[in-house]
Design a protein around this motif. Structure first.
Motif, PDB file in Angstrom:
ATOM      1  N   PRO A 239      38.641  38.580  21.381  1.00 39.19           N
ATOM      2  CA  PRO A 239      38.400  39.068  22.751  1.00 39.19           C
ATOM      3  C   PRO A 239      37.485  40.289  22.722  1.00 39.19           C
ATOM      4  N   ARG A 243      41.043  44.663  25.408  1.00 41.02           N
ATOM      5  CA  ARG A 243      41.616  43.726  26.380  1.00 41.02           C
ATOM      6  C   ARG A 243      43.076  43.469  26.018  1.00 41.02           C
ATOM      7  N   ASN A 274      43.817  30.227  24.761  1.00 40.80           N
ATOM      8  CA  ASN A 274      44.098  30.636  26.139  1.00 40.80           C
ATOM      9  C   ASN A 274      45.558  31.053  26.309  1.00 40.80           C
ATOM     10  N   MET A 277      46.118  34.622  25.138  1.00 38.31           N
ATOM     11  CA  MET A 277      45.651  35.650  26.072  1.00 38.31           C
ATOM     12  C   MET A 277      46.577  35.733  27.292  1.00 38.31           C
ATOM     13  N   ASP A 278      46.992  34.576  27.765  1.00 37.91           N
ATOM     14  CA  ASP A 278      47.845  34.545  28.947  1.00 37.91           C
ATOM     15  C   ASP A 278      49.199  35.203  28.677  1.00 37.91           C
ATOM     16  N   TRP A 297      44.959  37.507  32.435  1.00 35.84           N
ATOM     17  CA  TRP A 297      44.076  36.446  31.970  1.00 35.84           C
ATOM     18  C   TRP A 297      43.800  35.551  33.177  1.00 35.84           C
ATOM     19  N   ASP A 517      35.454  37.348  28.848  1.00 35.55           N
ATOM     20  CA  ASP A 517      36.267  36.569  27.918  1.00 35.55           C
ATOM     21  C   ASP A 517      36.658  35.217  28.506  1.00 35.55           C
ATOM     22  N   GLU A 518      37.054  35.225  29.755  1.00 38.52           N
ATOM     23  CA  GLU A 518      37.470  33.971  30.383  1.00 38.52           C
ATOM     24  C   GLU A 518      36.292  32.995  30.470  1.00 38.52           C
TER      25      GLU A 518
END
Lengths: 541, 541
Positions: A239, A243, A274, A277-278, A297, A517-518
């Motif tokens: 990332p 973050r 994903n 991050m979430d 996220w 990042d997303e």
């Protein structure tokens, strides 16, 4: 006081004792071990263990756990066994946490409802990230036996219901894109033991690449997540810095802010990146880590074709034929799927390496070298090599400021360079598709060209690595007519032959602008769909 | 080579020549000048000039300009004239930009539609922020005559349609909460010329406080926006760092990252602060300044009563009676409006000052002192005082890292401290209501206690300043029985008497957690509504 060899042996003894817990034991392995370790799991694991560790990614396993089709204990035992085998095959572990893991898994199985989004999932952790109640040497003999410090990411994963079951190897100083140290020794690539798994999260790379983990934690300041993900043919995500929380990592030079490392996952599937991050950001870590920007996220989707820029080379070192083929295959697929594909112009990447390599050691390496001297352990060649990059020296405060200004000027130049991609057609480049490394995993001690990853640390751009193909002796012949442009290019060019790199995975990197990042993750999904991959796709083992 | 006095005189000559452009001239002023300058505008401006510069905030003026009820030229002339008067009364300008401003205003008036959201509005700029095509000395004699560097915030304001019409004074080194230098000299407070307007954006503070500007640009690393806003009874906002662009400011120690300054506005109304953030962020400055997090200005609203913590003191220096009264009046109003009001516990604010004051000068002040020595100009007492804070010294790289770790540990402690406010009632404190300074504007050369502002620079928390009341000789008697707790407290206590502080505005500060800038502004609105203020309220002139 022990001499360094005795101290180092004590850490190996500790590791070896932890491996004896494996129940049942793995049994006698072939001697010599095969070049490619990937044939071992089917032979040494039970059918069920093999199925559980071979066929699924973290998302599927979590679904099975949630639906109680599978107990955490059964799953954890399977991964403990496969991790043990991974250790014998690649030397990727510093410690197997058999008893801790089984106890934890049983506890989770006893609960009437899931503890959190990672309920029951075994997760592996890079050694220098620490582990509550355990020691942490961070690859330095001098630090053997010293305690871990709290690590918020570990805590989030744990409180989300995961099972910690092993800790993985890293190189001396953690400033190598390989994985060798004077404590647990050399980690090798599961696809070809003559090649490096990369580093510094090399233990994780080898373990995930071998199927001994579906979700491992690494860190990245110059490529340390992306290089081992790439070398072992798995997914990895670095990332943007700040973050996700950073503390807990033991290393020298703490307090240095010239280039900021970041934690991130190595996984078997894109969606697990994903998920990481979430899970982390849902806990609002900015409430205790004030460095972080408070933003969940927030997945994005595209309602238009992408504009993808392909970095065929960085202007200094030409990637090996398999990398060029991978770039061609993926960019052809993107073009065929209707996306705009253009060439990326690498702006002053040689200068960028000069800046970032000097930024890594504003003390001229003193802190790191002193710690190595403290125990008397030898300075390994790749540690020496990175500290001795041209211009690295102990800076005065004013020299440090000047170097930071150089960095910031370059960052601003690069931002303008990226924005200028909209000049001709009104559409800015969304992401860069680029090599992670100038070739597939090279032979040991040959990882001497960082800029394909470190460039994006200097710029603090997020990057995701994904597996593309494997070195193919027929398609990826050595380019005999190639005339190297400079010494670095020559070194890299001469490294390659299809025979030497047999079996090696070939991976690429998707890079986005800072804090997008997303967008990087969304673009990777678009690219993989163009490659014909659906959500069931995962890294080949 | 000129001696420093000649060089310095050349800058004053330049300023004085710029003032002669004022048309018509202001005319003869009383000698001596009155203690309170606020009586002057009505006498020296035309009725229309007075009305335009006295009665409206930036939002209203922009509406009138948009509706063409007013030309930019008429408005600009009015502010040029009032700024000239402000200069005579308080010595707040380094330059009047008469011709540039009139030309620009006429150009804007000639357009068939507005250039942008600030179309036609006169905006004043702190001198060391620079100005395209003009020199920038940043308060150092050595730098007189050196060019400005590009300033993205200036450019955004300009491209949004504003008119630059004057540049304002700052103190030597810009590291003073006052406003004196060896070039343009001492700026005084428009409410009482024996008092300081504060600093370092002291020229802006005096100008906006006098009504010579409705929208001025300052910068803040230790209170430099908030202190002058407070001392002059106007609004000011210090965003979290890296939310708006920073470059363009000329100063020593560029490249230093220990404490990050930020630009921000001083204005006549709260809504103008929001306007600033909205205008800047709408242009997506993160596209060229990669330090910034990509987030638009995203106003928030509350659907529940706030929990407001009142900082009655910081545990070191007790604020003067008028500050305590202001805290009491505002917190009573908030409580009466249904908000929860609790006491803020100031966690180790003395230690915080020790950290941040050492962080300001990691070179021991060398860069700054050398520049002062270069011209031979005298080192002013308050510059000397800040550089000689205990512990300030030239650090080695390792000492710098240790100090940064100290800072980060404290920041994490403070975050935990704030989070813990939810422990008892489940509701976390939304904002802190606190003094901006330990008293109203003090006499010149007495601003020797920064922690009421610098605390929040160390923590990088956003803060908004708003005017509350004025020193009242009846209500704000000296507390004769007070026994000071320490030397700093004694110094501050002895400064105060209602007679000395006559006429001085009393302002307070609203502080939020890092990166909760929108929340701070929303909370300030809630607080002002509780005080009975509607959207028509603006700072009294």
């Amino acid at each position: 006081m022990n001499n360094w060899q005795e101290k180092s042996q004590s850490a190996r003894d500790y590791r070896d004792a932890s491996l004896t817990k494996c129940d049942p034991p793995i049994g006698e392995l072939p001697d010599p071990l095969p070049l490619n370790s990937q044939e071992l799991p089917k032979k040494y694991l039970t059918e069920r263990e093999y199925e559980l560790t071979q066929n699924y990614d973290a998302i599927e396993l979590l679904g099975m756990l949630r639906r109680r089709e599978l107990s955490s204990e059964e799953l954890t035992r399977a991964f403990l066994r496969r991790a043990t085998l991974a250790q014998y095959a690649t030397n990727c572990l510093t410690e197997l946490m058999w008893d801790d893991a089984i106890t934890r898994a049983r506890y989770l199985d006893s609960l009437s409802k899931p503890l959190g989004p990672l309920h029951g999932l075994p997760i592996s952790i890079k050694q220098h990230h620490g582990m509550n109640g355990k020691t942490n040497h961070a690859s330095y003999v001098a630090w053997i036996g010293t305690p871990s410090v709290p690590n918020p990411i570990n805590d989030i994963l744990y409180n989300s219901g995961c099972v910690f079951y092993c800790r993985t190897n890293e190189p001396q100083s953690t400033m190598q894109l390989e994985c060798n140290n004077n404590i647990t020794g050399l980690t090798v690539n599961p696809w070809n033991r003559n090649l490096t798994p990369g580093g510094s999260s090399g233990g994780e790379g080898a373990l995930v690449g071998f199927g001994g983990s579906v979700f491992g934690m690494g860190g990245d300041i110059g490529g340390s997540i992306r290089c081992p993900a790439s070398n072992n043919g798995v997914y990895g995500f670095k990332p943007t810095s700040r973050r996700v929380p950073l503390s807990g990592m033991k290393c020298t030079m703490l307090g240095n802010e010239t280039v900021i490392p970041t934690f991130g996952p190595l996984t078997r599937s894109r969606e697990t990146l994903n998920l990481f991050m979430d899970v982390i950001l849902k806990t609002e870590p900015w409430r205790y880590d004030p460095w972080l920007f408070p933003k969940q996220w927030t997945p994005v989707t595209f309602d238009r074709p992408l504009k993808i820029a392909v970095q065929w080379w960085d202007g200094v070192v030409k990637p090996h034929p398999p990398m060029i083929r991978a770039l061609r295959e993926v960019s052809d697929a993107c073009r065929a799927a209707g996306h705009k594909v253009v060439d990326w112009v690498s702006l002053k990447h040689a200068e960028a390496w000069s800046i970032v390599s000097r930024l890594y050691f504003p003390d001229g390496g003193e802190d790191t070298l002193n710690l190595i001297k403290e125990s008397g352990e030898p300075l390994l060649p790749l540690t020496k090599w990175i500290i001795e990059q041209p211009g690295v020296k102990k800076l005065s405060i004013q020299e440090l400021w000047a170097l930071c200004r150089e960095r910031d000027t370059y960052r601003a130049e690069y931002a303008a360079h990226w924005s200028a991609t909209a000049a001709q057609d009104g559409q800015e480049v969304d992401v860069i598709l680029c090599p992670t490394t100038p070739g597939a995993a090279p032979p040991h001690e040959c990882s001497r060209y960082w800029p394909y990853t470190a460039q994006w640390n200097l710029l603090d751009y997020p990057g995701a690595v994904f597996p593309v193909t494997f070195v193919d002796p027929v398609k990826d012949k050595r380019d005999e007519g190639y005339v190297p442009m400079n010494e670095k290019d020559k070194y890299n060019h001469e490294l390659y032959s299809p025979e030497k790199y047999v079996g090696a995975p070939v991976s690429l990197q998707v890079i986005g602008r800072r804090n997008h990042d997303e967008k990087v993750m969304a673009a990777l999904e678009v690219i993989e769909r163009a490659m014909g991959r659906d959500e069931k796709f995962r890294a080949r083992l």
